[in-house]
Design a protein around this motif. Structure first.
Motif, short mmCIF file in Angstrom:
data_model
loop_
_atom_site.label_atom_id
_atom_site.label_comp_id
_atom_site.label_asym_id
_atom_site.label_seq_id
_atom_site.Cartn_x
_atom_site.Cartn_y
_atom_site.Cartn_z
N ALA A 80 0.84 -1.20 0.00
CA ALA A 80 0.00 0.00 0.00
C ALA A 80 0.87 1.24 0.00
CB ALA A 80 -0.92 0.01 1.21
N LEU A 81 0.33 2.30 -0.59
CA LEU A 81 0.92 3.63 -0.52
C LEU A 81 0.10 4.43 0.48
CD1 LEU A 81 2.75 5.97 -1.55
CD2 LEU A 81 0.99 6.38 -3.31
N ILE A 82 0.78 4.99 1.49
CA ILE A 82 0.11 5.80 2.50
C ILE A 82 0.51 7.26 2.27
CG2 ILE A 82 -0.38 6.08 4.95
CD1 ILE A 82 -0.91 3.24 3.88
N VAL A 83 -0.46 8.09 1.92
CA VAL A 83 -0.23 9.52 1.67
C VAL A 83 -0.67 10.27 2.92
CG1 VAL A 83 -0.74 11.49 0.19
CG2 VAL A 83 -0.67 9.17 -0.79
N ILE A 84 0.29 10.90 3.59
CA ILE A 84 0.06 11.44 4.93
C ILE A 84 -0.01 12.97 4.92
CG2 ILE A 84 0.97 11.55 7.29
CD1 ILE A 84 2.41 8.87 6.65
N ASP A 85 -1.16 13.50 5.31
CA ASP A 85 -1.34 14.92 5.64
C ASP A 85 -1.00 15.90 4.52
OD1 ASP A 85 -1.89 13.73 8.05
OD2 ASP A 85 -0.20 14.59 9.12
N VAL A 86 -1.20 15.51 3.28
CA VAL A 86 -0.99 16.47 2.18
C VAL A 86 -2.31 17.24 2.06
CG1 VAL A 86 -0.23 16.83 -0.18
CG2 VAL A 86 0.61 14.85 1.12
N GLN A 87 -2.46 18.18 2.98
CA GLN A 87 -3.74 18.84 3.17
C GLN A 87 -3.61 20.35 3.18
OE1 GLN A 87 -3.92 16.76 7.06
NE2 GLN A 87 -4.84 18.67 7.82
#
Length: 199
Positions: free
Chosen positions: A4-11
Motif C-alpha cells: 500500500a501507498l500511504i499519503v500522509i497529511d498532504v492537506q
C-alpha cells in the motif's frame, strides 16, 4: 494485494500557515500523484490520511474548513480516507485493521511533515512488522526554529537565525536516520514510479 501507498497529511491546512513558503518541496502534489498513478498501475492499495485537531481553533481544526486534501491530488472514490488526531497514522485510526484485512505487509509512505508525521508513521509501521519504504522526495517539511528561539518570531526572523534548520536539511537528515537505523528503505519517486513519473 500485499502493498500500500500511504499519503500522509498532504492537506490544505499547511498552506494556510506562513511557514509554507519555506517548504523544500512546493511541487509535492506532483510527486504524490506520480506515486499514486504507479501504485494503482501495480494494483496497490492507496490510503489517504488527514490530520485534525478538533477544538483548537487553528488550521487543523475541522470547523475552519482546511482539513481536506490539497485539491491538486488525484484522490478517487473507494480509496480509504482516514482522519487521525495523533502524530502517526496508526494510533487513532483503523489503518492497521484495514491493512490486515487487505493482506498488506509492505508500505510506501510520503507526505507532510517529513520528520514528524511521515517519519513517526514509518517508525511505528516498522514496530508493527511492516516492510517500510520512505519516499524521500515525495515528502515536505519547513524551516524549523531553534528550540530556544522565541515562539512569536516571524518567518523572516526564523530564517535569519543561523540556528534554524532549513527544510532540505531536515528532510535529508530524516531519510539518513531512517535508513541508517534500519527503520525503512529510502527511495525516490523516479525509482518507484519509473516512466510514470511526470506523465
Amino acid at each position: 494485494m500485499s502493498r500500500a501507498l500511504i499519503v500522509i497529511d498532504v492537506q490544505e491546512s499547511f498552506r494556510q500557515r506562513e511557514v509554507w513558503r519555506t517548504t523544500n518541496n512546493p511541487d509535492l502534489t506532483d510527486d504524490v500523484n506520480a506515486l499514486v498513478r504507479a501504485a494503482r498501475a501495480d494494483g496497490d492499495l492507496v490510503v489517504w490520511v488527514l490530520h485534525a485537531e478538533p477544538g483548537t481553533g487553528g488550521v487543523f481544526d475541522p470547523v475552519n474548513g482546511h482539513v481536506h486534501l490539497m485539491p491538486e491530488l488525484d484522490h478517487r472514490d473507494g480509496e480509504p480516507l482516514l482522519v487521525k488526531t495523533s502524530i502517526n497514522a496508526f494510533t487513532t485510526t483503523n489503518l492497521a485493521q484495514l491493512l490486515t484485512q487487505r493482506g498488506v505487509r509492505e508500505l510506501r509512505v510520503c507526505g507532510i511533515r517529513a520528520e514528524q508525521c511521515v517519519e513517526t508513521t514509518t517508525r511505528v509501521g516498522t514496530d508493527l512488522g511492516y516492510d517500510m519504504t520512505y519516499v524521500v522526495d515525495a515528502t515536505a517539511s519547513f524551516a524549523t526554529a531553534h528550540p530556544d528561539a522565541p515562539a512569536d518570531r516571524t518567518v523572516d526572523e526564523v530564517l535569519a537565525d543561523p540556528r534554524t534548520k532549513r527544510a532540505d536539511e531536515i528532510v535529508a537528515h530524516t531519510a539518513f536516520i531512517l535508513a541508517a537505523r534500519g527503520f525503512a528503505k529510502v527511495a525516490t519517486v523516479a525509482e518507484l514510479a519509473g516512466t510514470l513519473t511526470g506523465s
